[in-house]
Scaffold this motif. Structure first.
Motif, PDB file in Angstrom:
ATOM      1  N   UNK A  33       1.243  -0.927   0.000  1.00 42.99           N
ATOM      2  CA  UNK A  33      -0.141  -0.281   0.494  1.00 42.99           C
ATOM      3  C   UNK A  33       0.155   1.463   0.075  1.00 42.99           C
ATOM      4  N   UNK A  34       0.368   2.276  -0.414  1.00 43.37           N
ATOM      5  CA  UNK A  34       1.314   3.410  -0.341  1.00 43.37           C
ATOM      6  C   UNK A  34       1.008   4.137   0.733  1.00 43.37           C
ATOM      7  N   UNK A  35       1.307   4.070   1.463  1.00 43.27           N
ATOM      8  CA  UNK A  35       0.945   5.150   2.911  1.00 43.27           C
ATOM      9  C   UNK A  35       2.478   4.883   4.051  1.00 43.27           C
ATOM     10  N   UNK A  36       1.961   5.921   5.051  1.00 44.63           N
ATOM     11  CA  UNK A  36       3.450   5.536   4.978  1.00 44.63           C
ATOM     12  C   UNK A  36       3.728   4.656   5.913  1.00 44.63           C
ATOM     13  N   UNK A  37       3.474   4.234   6.599  1.00 44.32           N
ATOM     14  CA  UNK A  37       3.685   2.393   7.512  1.00 44.32           C
ATOM     15  C   UNK A  37       4.797   1.658   6.142  1.00 44.32           C
ATOM     16  N   UNK A  38       4.588   1.327   5.020  1.00 42.36           N
ATOM     17  CA  UNK A  38       5.033   0.498   3.942  1.00 42.36           C
ATOM     18  C   UNK A  38       5.811   2.172   3.157  1.00 42.36           C
ATOM     19  N   UNK A  39       6.431   3.403   3.125  1.00 38.02           N
ATOM     20  CA  UNK A  39       7.347   4.184   2.322  1.00 38.02           C
ATOM     21  C   UNK A  39       8.463   3.402   2.618  1.00 38.02           C
ATOM     22  N   UNK A  40       8.797   3.097   3.915  1.00 33.93           N
ATOM     23  CA  UNK A  40      11.080   2.917   3.719  1.00 33.93           C
ATOM     24  C   UNK A  40      11.211   2.038   2.732  1.00 33.93           C
ATOM     25  N   UNK A  41       9.915   0.495   3.016  1.00 37.83           N
ATOM     26  CA  UNK A  41       9.861  -0.509   2.339  1.00 37.83           C
ATOM     27  C   UNK A  41       9.590  -0.857   0.391  1.00 37.83           C
ATOM     28  N   UNK A  42       8.875   0.724   0.436  1.00 39.46           N
ATOM     29  CA  UNK A  42       8.456   0.642  -0.995  1.00 39.46           C
ATOM     30  C   UNK A  42       9.489   1.698  -1.472  1.00 39.46           C
ATOM     31  N   UNK A  43      10.395   2.219  -0.850  1.00 39.99           N
ATOM     32  CA  UNK A  43      11.198   3.172  -1.549  1.00 39.99           C
ATOM     33  C   UNK A  43      12.760   1.679  -1.724  1.00 39.99           C
TER      34      UNK A  43
END
Length: 76
Positions: A33-43
């Motif tokens: 999901x494009x949420x703050x919780x997953x921001x680091x992992x998405x990056x």
């Protein structure tokens, strides 16, 4: 990121790989999901995909990701 070690202590890489495996098992994909919780992992996933595209990804890491059927396409 740690890329594995000679002892039994999990590395940061091991933790990321285990998390991705669990996420894939539960959701059937790597579309975080494009949420703050997953921001680091998405990056992190963007960086890994970019490194692979440029031929700069550590072959051991690429093999480990392929073993969990990591999706190399960018879904951002």
């Amino acid at each position: 990121l740690g890329y594995g070690s000679n002892d039994d202590k999990p590395t940061k890489w091991d933790k990321i790989l285990n998390y991705l495996q669990g996420y894939h098992k539960k959701h059937g994909n790597f579309h975080l999901p494009n949420t703050p919780q997953f921001a680091d992992l998405r990056n992190w996933m963007r960086v890994i995909r970019s490194q692979k595209a440029k031929g700069q990804l550590n072959p051991q890491l690429q093999k480990m990701l392929e073993q969990i059927n990591f999706d190399w396409e960018n879904f951002d």
